[in-house]
Scaffold this motif. Sequence first.
Motif, PDB file in Angstrom:
ATOM      1  N   PRO A   1       0.142 -29.481 -18.535  1.00 25.78           N
ATOM      2  CA  PRO A   1       0.412 -30.882 -18.853  1.00 25.78           C
ATOM      3  C   PRO A   1       1.723 -31.310 -18.188  1.00 25.78           C
ATOM      4  O   PRO A   1       2.617 -30.496 -17.977  1.00 25.78           O
ATOM      5  CB  PRO A   1       0.565 -30.892 -20.377  1.00 25.78           C
ATOM      6  N   GLU A   2       1.829 -32.579 -17.873  1.00 29.35           N
ATOM      7  CA  GLU A   2       2.996 -33.075 -17.144  1.00 29.35           C
ATOM      8  C   GLU A   2       4.302 -32.762 -17.873  1.00 29.35           C
ATOM      9  O   GLU A   2       5.291 -32.409 -17.254  1.00 29.35           O
ATOM     10  CB  GLU A   2       2.869 -34.580 -16.931  1.00 29.35           C
ATOM     11  N   TRP A   3       4.294 -32.846 -19.191  1.00 25.94           N
ATOM     12  CA  TRP A   3       5.534 -32.606 -19.935  1.00 25.94           C
ATOM     13  C   TRP A   3       5.967 -31.153 -19.871  1.00 25.94           C
ATOM     14  O   TRP A   3       7.122 -30.834 -20.090  1.00 25.94           O
ATOM     15  CB  TRP A   3       5.404 -33.075 -21.386  1.00 25.94           C
ATOM     16  N   LEU A   4       5.042 -30.230 -19.546  1.00 21.97           N
ATOM     17  CA  LEU A   4       5.410 -28.826 -19.402  1.00 21.97           C
ATOM     18  C   LEU A   4       5.855 -28.473 -17.986  1.00 21.97           C
ATOM     19  O   LEU A   4       6.583 -27.523 -17.784  1.00 21.97           O
ATOM     20  CB  LEU A   4       4.219 -27.936 -19.752  1.00 21.97           C
ATOM     21  N   GLU A   5       5.415 -29.233 -17.014  1.00 24.86           N
ATOM     22  CA  GLU A   5       5.725 -28.919 -15.634  1.00 24.86           C
ATOM     23  C   GLU A   5       7.200 -29.083 -15.314  1.00 24.86           C
ATOM     24  O   GLU A   5       7.748 -28.347 -14.524  1.00 24.86           O
ATOM     25  CB  GLU A   5       4.885 -29.796 -14.697  1.00 24.86           C
ATOM     26  N   GLN A   6       7.824 -30.059 -15.902  1.00 20.72           N
ATOM     27  CA  GLN A   6       9.226 -30.332 -15.639  1.00 20.72           C
ATOM     28  C   GLN A   6      10.071 -29.651 -16.703  1.00 20.72           C
ATOM     29  O   GLN A   6      10.013 -30.006 -17.868  1.00 20.72           O
ATOM     30  CB  GLN A   6       9.487 -31.847 -15.709  1.00 20.72           C
ATOM     31  N   PRO A   7      10.849 -28.638 -16.332  1.00 20.79           N
ATOM     32  CA  PRO A   7      11.692 -28.007 -17.342  1.00 20.79           C
ATOM     33  C   PRO A   7      12.747 -29.002 -17.823  1.00 20.79           C
ATOM     34  O   PRO A   7      13.356 -29.703 -17.023  1.00 20.79           O
ATOM     35  CB  PRO A   7      12.343 -26.837 -16.599  1.00 20.79           C
ATOM     36  N   GLN A   8      12.901 -29.054 -19.122  1.00 19.44           N
ATOM     37  CA  GLN A   8      13.870 -29.976 -19.693  1.00 19.44           C
ATOM     38  C   GLN A   8      15.050 -29.180 -20.226  1.00 19.44           C
ATOM     39  O   GLN A   8      14.884 -28.214 -20.947  1.00 19.44           O
ATOM     40  CB  GLN A   8      13.231 -30.791 -20.814  1.00 19.44           C
ATOM     41  N   ILE A   9      16.219 -29.618 -19.860  1.00 17.68           N
ATOM     42  CA  ILE A   9      17.432 -28.940 -20.286  1.00 17.68           C
ATOM     43  C   ILE A   9      17.815 -29.493 -21.651  1.00 17.68           C
ATOM     44  O   ILE A   9      17.862 -30.704 -21.845  1.00 17.68           O
ATOM     45  CB  ILE A   9      18.566 -29.174 -19.269  1.00 17.68           C
ATOM     46  N   ASP A  10      18.067 -28.610 -22.582  1.00 17.52           N
ATOM     47  CA  ASP A  10      18.449 -29.070 -23.909  1.00 17.52           C
ATOM     48  C   ASP A  10      19.885 -29.572 -23.900  1.00 17.52           C
ATOM     49  O   ASP A  10      20.644 -29.354 -22.967  1.00 17.52           O
ATOM     50  CB  ASP A  10      18.229 -27.991 -24.959  1.00 17.52           C
ATOM     51  N   SER A  11      20.253 -30.276 -24.947  1.00 21.07           N
ATOM     52  CA  SER A  11      21.576 -30.894 -24.993  1.00 21.07           C
ATOM     53  C   SER A  11      22.695 -29.854 -24.990  1.00 21.07           C
ATOM     54  O   SER A  11      23.758 -30.091 -24.415  1.00 21.07           O
ATOM     55  CB  SER A  11      21.692 -31.804 -26.211  1.00 21.07           C
ATOM     56  N   GLU A  12      22.475 -28.687 -25.620  1.00 20.40           N
ATOM     57  CA  GLU A  12      23.503 -27.648 -25.606  1.00 20.40           C
ATOM     58  C   GLU A  12      23.768 -27.172 -24.185  1.00 20.40           C
ATOM     59  O   GLU A  12      24.914 -26.996 -23.783  1.00 20.40           O
ATOM     60  CB  GLU A  12      23.088 -26.460 -26.483  1.00 20.40           C
ATOM     61  N   GLU A  13      22.700 -26.987 -23.415  1.00 23.83           N
ATOM     62  CA  GLU A  13      22.858 -26.554 -22.021  1.00 23.83           C
ATOM     63  C   GLU A  13      23.545 -27.639 -21.208  1.00 23.83           C
ATOM     64  O   GLU A  13      24.400 -27.356 -20.374  1.00 23.83           O
ATOM     65  CB  GLU A  13      21.501 -26.188 -21.421  1.00 23.83           C
ATOM     66  N   THR A  14      23.199 -28.898 -21.436  1.00 20.96           N
ATOM     67  CA  THR A  14      23.840 -30.005 -20.740  1.00 20.96           C
ATOM     68  C   THR A  14      25.329 -30.021 -21.046  1.00 20.96           C
ATOM     69  O   THR A  14      26.160 -30.186 -20.145  1.00 20.96           O
ATOM     70  CB  THR A  14      23.198 -31.343 -21.158  1.00 20.96           C
ATOM     71  N   ASN A  15      25.673 -29.836 -22.315  1.00 21.79           N
ATOM     72  CA  ASN A  15      27.089 -29.814 -22.710  1.00 21.79           C
ATOM     73  C   ASN A  15      27.833 -28.680 -22.014  1.00 21.79           C
ATOM     74  O   ASN A  15      28.952 -28.870 -21.518  1.00 21.79           O
ATOM     75  CB  ASN A  15      27.232 -29.665 -24.229  1.00 21.79           C
TER      76      ASN A  15
ATOM     77  N   ASP B   1      42.783 -29.289 -26.067  1.00 18.64           N
ATOM     78  CA  ASP B   1      43.751 -30.363 -25.876  1.00 18.64           C
ATOM     79  C   ASP B   1      43.052 -31.650 -25.435  1.00 18.64           C
ATOM     80  O   ASP B   1      43.464 -32.740 -25.799  1.00 18.64           O
ATOM     81  CB  ASP B   1      44.793 -29.948 -24.827  1.00 18.64           C
ATOM     82  N   CYS B   2      41.967 -31.515 -24.666  1.00 23.28           N
ATOM     83  CA  CYS B   2      41.301 -32.712 -24.158  1.00 23.28           C
ATOM     84  C   CYS B   2      39.988 -33.030 -24.855  1.00 23.28           C
ATOM     85  O   CYS B   2      39.496 -34.143 -24.760  1.00 23.28           O
ATOM     86  CB  CYS B   2      41.079 -32.597 -22.653  1.00 23.28           C
ATOM     87  N   CYS B   3      39.406 -32.069 -25.553  1.00 23.97           N
ATOM     88  CA  CYS B   3      38.099 -32.282 -26.178  1.00 23.97           C
ATOM     89  C   CYS B   3      38.052 -31.687 -27.579  1.00 23.97           C
ATOM     90  O   CYS B   3      38.675 -30.670 -27.847  1.00 23.97           O
ATOM     91  CB  CYS B   3      36.998 -31.614 -25.352  1.00 23.97           C
ATOM     92  N   LYS B   4      37.257 -32.342 -28.425  1.00 26.59           N
ATOM     93  CA  LYS B   4      36.928 -31.758 -29.728  1.00 26.59           C
ATOM     94  C   LYS B   4      35.624 -31.009 -29.509  1.00 26.59           C
ATOM     95  O   LYS B   4      34.613 -31.595 -29.139  1.00 26.59           O
ATOM     96  CB  LYS B   4      36.763 -32.848 -30.775  1.00 26.59           C
ATOM     97  N   VAL B   5      35.673 -29.686 -29.694  1.00 24.93           N
ATOM     98  CA  VAL B   5      34.534 -28.836 -29.358  1.00 24.93           C
ATOM     99  C   VAL B   5      33.920 -28.281 -30.635  1.00 24.93           C
ATOM    100  O   VAL B   5      34.623 -27.783 -31.510  1.00 24.93           O
ATOM    101  CB  VAL B   5      34.992 -27.676 -28.441  1.00 24.93           C
ATOM    102  N   GLU B   6      32.585 -28.371 -30.717  1.00 25.79           N
ATOM    103  CA  GLU B   6      31.855 -27.787 -31.844  1.00 25.79           C
ATOM    104  C   GLU B   6      31.235 -26.484 -31.363  1.00 25.79           C
ATOM    105  O   GLU B   6      30.521 -26.448 -30.366  1.00 25.79           O
ATOM    106  CB  GLU B   6      30.765 -28.745 -32.318  1.00 25.79           C
ATOM    107  N   ILE B   7      31.506 -25.402 -32.088  1.00 20.88           N
ATOM    108  CA  ILE B   7      31.036 -24.070 -31.702  1.00 20.88           C
ATOM    109  C   ILE B   7      30.140 -23.530 -32.807  1.00 20.88           C
ATOM    110  O   ILE B   7      30.450 -23.656 -33.990  1.00 20.88           O
ATOM    111  CB  ILE B   7      32.242 -23.132 -31.453  1.00 20.88           C
ATOM    112  N   ASN B   8      29.020 -22.892 -32.421  1.00 21.56           N
ATOM    113  CA  ASN B   8      28.095 -22.352 -33.417  1.00 21.56           C
ATOM    114  C   ASN B   8      28.522 -20.945 -33.848  1.00 21.56           C
ATOM    115  O   ASN B   8      29.547 -20.422 -33.400  1.00 21.56           O
ATOM    116  CB  ASN B   8      26.648 -22.372 -32.895  1.00 21.56           C
TER     117      ASN B   8
ATOM    118  N   ASN C   1      29.458 -18.298 -31.353  1.00 18.92           N
ATOM    119  CA  ASN C   1      30.624 -18.648 -30.545  1.00 18.92           C
ATOM    120  C   ASN C   1      30.225 -19.345 -29.244  1.00 18.92           C
ATOM    121  O   ASN C   1      30.855 -19.166 -28.204  1.00 18.92           O
ATOM    122  CB  ASN C   1      31.496 -17.420 -30.267  1.00 18.92           C
ATOM    123  N   GLN C   2      29.157 -20.147 -29.307  1.00 17.76           N
ATOM    124  CA  GLN C   2      28.686 -20.911 -28.166  1.00 17.76           C
ATOM    125  C   GLN C   2      28.959 -22.389 -28.413  1.00 17.76           C
ATOM    126  O   GLN C   2      28.877 -22.858 -29.541  1.00 17.76           O
ATOM    127  CB  GLN C   2      27.188 -20.705 -27.950  1.00 17.76           C
ATOM    128  N   ILE C   3      29.264 -23.109 -27.345  1.00 18.95           N
ATOM    129  CA  ILE C   3      29.550 -24.537 -27.468  1.00 18.95           C
ATOM    130  C   ILE C   3      28.249 -25.269 -27.745  1.00 18.95           C
ATOM    131  O   ILE C   3      27.276 -25.149 -26.998  1.00 18.95           O
ATOM    132  CB  ILE C   3      30.225 -25.066 -26.191  1.00 18.95           C
TER     133      ILE C   3
END
Length: 182
Positions: free
Chosen positions: A79-93, A157-164, A167-169
Amino acid sequence: MNTIEDVWNKYHANLLAFIRKRVNDEVAAEDILQDIFVRVYSRIDTLENRSRFESWLYQITRNAIIDFYRSHKSLDELPEWLEQPQIDSEETNRQELSLCLAPMIQQLPEKYRHAVQLSEIEGRTQKEVAEVENISLSGAKSRVQRGRLLLKEMLHDCCKVEINAKNQIVDYIKKTGDSKFC
């Protein structure tokens, strides 16, 4: 069982039914059955305990079915939605933050910058860092750890980072105001 023909006569129907329950393709089921008897014929000498013949035969059958599924992956269009790998928001961050790290690394004092560059960017072991830097292993470990700590401080100093918990962002938000690192 005296011959492979005796084995065929006794187990053919039951094995075929066993295979058909697991493989929906009739032709493939027949092919698997033929393959099983070839395996049995070629490996019967390896069977040490003849009283365990039936369990041995069914194990060969299970393995043949597994082999079938491994080698006959579906060739249907995805299916078309499976052909294109989608990067999750954690990976984008992580990708976005990694772009910030290069300039931050350049801001580190020379000895920490070089240790972090070798260890984290080039993927060298701390032992290799010690050899390249011509310092002790404990000295290399200290430099890498201190460099990581300085990078962490610059990032916070420049970002507020949320870590799981691993210990991953997970997420980050750039802080308002002027940070000399972002």
